[in-house]
Design a protein around this motif. Sequence first.
Motif, mmCIF file in Angstrom:
data_model
loop_
_atom_site.group_PDB
_atom_site.id
_atom_site.type_symbol
_atom_site.label_atom_id
_atom_site.label_comp_id
_atom_site.label_asym_id
_atom_site.label_seq_id
_atom_site.Cartn_x
_atom_site.Cartn_y
_atom_site.Cartn_z
ATOM 1 N N PHE A 106 0.732 -1.173 -0.056
ATOM 2 C CA PHE A 106 0.055 0.008 -0.138
ATOM 3 C C PHE A 106 0.846 1.234 0.132
ATOM 4 O O PHE A 106 0.560 2.361 -0.660
ATOM 5 C CB PHE A 106 -1.012 -0.040 1.203
ATOM 6 C CG PHE A 106 -2.145 1.069 1.019
ATOM 7 C CD1 PHE A 106 -2.984 1.013 0.140
ATOM 8 C CD2 PHE A 106 -1.949 2.284 1.925
ATOM 9 C CE1 PHE A 106 -4.103 1.786 0.138
ATOM 10 C CE2 PHE A 106 -2.959 2.974 1.578
ATOM 11 C CZ PHE A 106 -4.076 3.144 0.719
ATOM 12 N N TYR A 150 1.772 1.923 -3.373
ATOM 13 C CA TYR A 150 0.530 2.754 -3.960
ATOM 14 C C TYR A 150 0.529 4.202 -3.775
ATOM 15 O O TYR A 150 0.490 5.087 -4.662
ATOM 16 C CB TYR A 150 -0.770 1.928 -3.653
ATOM 17 C CG TYR A 150 -1.900 2.740 -4.087
ATOM 18 C CD1 TYR A 150 -2.319 2.738 -5.345
ATOM 19 C CD2 TYR A 150 -2.659 3.315 -3.412
ATOM 20 C CE1 TYR A 150 -3.365 3.453 -5.846
ATOM 21 C CE2 TYR A 150 -3.472 4.163 -3.595
ATOM 22 C CZ TYR A 150 -4.246 4.436 -5.034
ATOM 23 O OH TYR A 150 -5.208 5.014 -5.485
ATOM 24 N N VAL A 151 0.514 4.496 -2.293
ATOM 25 C CA VAL A 151 0.852 5.885 -2.131
ATOM 26 C C VAL A 151 1.754 6.666 -2.801
ATOM 27 O O VAL A 151 1.540 7.749 -3.349
ATOM 28 C CB VAL A 151 0.738 6.139 -0.628
ATOM 29 C CG1 VAL A 151 0.960 7.392 -0.130
ATOM 30 C CG2 VAL A 151 -0.615 5.513 0.147
ATOM 31 N N GLU A 182 1.161 7.245 -6.160
ATOM 32 C CA GLU A 182 0.262 8.197 -6.602
ATOM 33 C C GLU A 182 0.938 9.588 -6.420
ATOM 34 O O GLU A 182 0.806 10.341 -7.205
ATOM 35 C CB GLU A 182 -0.997 8.203 -5.518
ATOM 36 C CG GLU A 182 -1.962 7.054 -6.099
ATOM 37 C CD GLU A 182 -2.549 7.566 -7.534
ATOM 38 O OE1 GLU A 182 -3.639 8.187 -7.415
ATOM 39 O OE2 GLU A 182 -1.788 7.110 -8.562
ATOM 40 N N LEU A 185 -4.861 -0.445 -7.198
ATOM 41 C CA LEU A 185 -5.438 -0.824 -5.681
ATOM 42 C C LEU A 185 -6.303 -1.692 -5.853
ATOM 43 O O LEU A 185 -6.432 -2.393 -4.486
ATOM 44 C CB LEU A 185 -6.198 0.565 -5.644
ATOM 45 C CG LEU A 185 -6.952 0.932 -4.226
ATOM 46 C CD1 LEU A 185 -5.540 0.878 -3.169
ATOM 47 C CD2 LEU A 185 -7.496 2.190 -4.102
#
Lengths: 151, 115, 512
Positions: C126, C129-130, C133, C170
């Motif tokens: 995760f 992913y953050v 982004e 996601l």
Amino acid sequence: MKGMSLIVKTISDFVVGFIIIFGAYIVLYGHLTPGGGFAGGVIIASAFILLMLAHGKDVAFSKLGERAAHILDSAGALAFLLIGWVGVVGGYFFMNVFGRGEQFRLLSSGMILPGNIAIAFKVASSLFLVFSALAVFRRRSFRSMIEGELR
Amino acid sequence: MTVYFLCVVLLTMGLYCLVAKKNIVKKVIGLVIMDYAVNLYLIIIGYKKGGVAPVVERGMNSAMLERFVDPLPQALVLTSIVIGLGVLALMVAMCIRIYERHGTFDMSQISKLRG
Amino acid sequence: MNPVPLFVAIPLGAAFLIPMLGIWWKKSGEALAALSTATLAVMAILSIGSTAVAYHMGGWAPPVGIALVSDGLTVLLLIAVNVIAFLCIIFSLKYMTAYSGLPKYYSLFMLMVAGMNGVVVSGDLFNLYVFLEVASIASYALVAFGTEADELEAGFKYLVLGSVASVMILFAIGTVYAVTGTLNMADAAREISTRFSGAGAMNPALLLAAAMFLMGFSLKAALVPFHAWLPDAHPSAPAPISAMLSGVVIKSLGIYAICRVFFHVFGFDPNVMGSVILANSMIWLAVLSIVVGGLLAIGQWDYKRLLAYSSIGQVGYVMLGLGVGARVLATGGPRSLAALAILGGLFHLVNHAFFKSLLFLSSGAIQHATGTRDMKQMGGLREKMPITSAVTNLAALSISGVPPFSGFWSKLIILIAVVKAEHYVIAGIAIVMAFVTLAYYVKVQREIIFGSVRGAVERAKEVPAAMYVPLIILAIVCVGFGLLYPVFGYRILEPARDALMNSAEYVKLVLG
């Protein structure tokens, strides 16, 4: 934006203070109850957005200037980063070096509370800035559209 | 199982909106629907039948803790919502700028880059 | 203290300090960005040869806490990202003076660097992913930074497709969490290898997750058929941003993430069902990218657009090396052959990062001097801008695989590995397309650099030193990589290859 009618202005003047207090509550008790820096920050920002909708841009900016909002925006993020740095004292980045305190008390769980406050400043000011930027955008593009039609 | 399927249906609806609509604001809406379909999916992963909100209160015992839904996906969704907010703000700002430049929201009229 | 979190903390701090100080001090962006990227570049170079570590954020041991991992592969990517970021900032100092809102530009630039470094050091799905982004949002804004019609259109396309990719990623992360109950990559890898190994034991949900990951990361890496945004976005951005996007963003967000997730989390192993399918789809994406990127590049007359299509093709070569390596591992072939293919892929990744950023920066210098990107309006640049022409020539020779430059060796290693793995048709395609690459760079040289002075070149002057010094440094790196492979390959590439191939070691490193 000139603002809305007298009724809207009066009522929003009345509730804005309560909204900010509620937002501050959500931020300060974020480590004990549902909520936290982001949720509270959004609520605080919504108070300023309400002011802007009811009274227009100038009144809202007189309460929280654009420059002040920019500074708060960066300062909140930097404060959060600084809290991470404080953890280095304990050996790791973001280590919880403050005492955990007693459970269910306001001053407990170490650096989660200061972290929440820093995030609340960041979120409140940046959401306010996003909204004001879009509002300014809209006015300008609306004008250019009308001018285009006249031509 | 059905709920997961419905999440995928929502995702495909968003994708359809993104692909089929010409208006860029509608494309943005399609993207937001996709985003929320995935958020819903994450929440459902952590859900337990008859579960309660994962908030510890005074005087809870371990049997009550057992009934908590998984809090991790909720934290993920919160982060994902924040990210989605950032992307949405950027997209809306870009739509307004595009409208300023082109005077239209229609992608087929905006599109000049090709080849 | 362990330097790993500094790779994220320093650019993030700079990104937030710049707009704040920018209110009082107009040059804050230039000063802080140059300072912090210089620090990062030095730190990245110093971390060569360091032992692999897993840093526990907040003192929480994984799988509970967030781990930042630094191994050979991380060091390779950190060097590419931070050195190129530093050179692009130096180039920006002069080049960007034509734009307004410079503190915002430098702030977004630092956010992009922070996001890429975060993706590279993250040991948690995760978190990956953050940071992905963060880097993506900053790059969307930077592509549209000029706010002209083309830039907005390209930025919007990039934004929409990038967001679709993020949604896919996601979704896949959620599925992996649902199946394994963890987000830590090492822990997930252990779960998958223990619970789902053996014939026919692959979980269909995991296969769905793998497909979603492959789609999402391929969109970020612009592999054909997910490439539609790249030829618009990369030419429309300001030149230093094009260099960053083509040089390192598509690699750290796309290729690196594919490596980490597929090689380490899912694992290419004969025991794992579906890993052959994954490896095959990687090879197919690679071959498609090589062919389509190369063929579309030939017909371009916009110089930066040609470079952008060339990026698609060259990233295809990187993917081909990795994919063939993955397939050899997945079918239980000799590990030495897989090692060769992966080494070729990683070598080409680094080479392409350096020569493509050099090409994009030099295209910026050319645009700065002549005011056009149209190759039909140029010619004879050699006489007016000798330094820029020389470095462009060097980079073009290197990328089209002329010995003894670095691009030749990396393509040679990939081709040898592909032939040894008995993919003769693919090897044939790769060789033909290598000649096509040469063809369109010969076109660049004929139209822009050699020939008689014509068109917009007549008014051109050599760019100032602040712009050509980064170009010269990059050119030296390009030549150096070709000639000095034994020196640096041993220290950088081989640790990266070993880290990528040993999934079990990664698990041991993170979980202890």
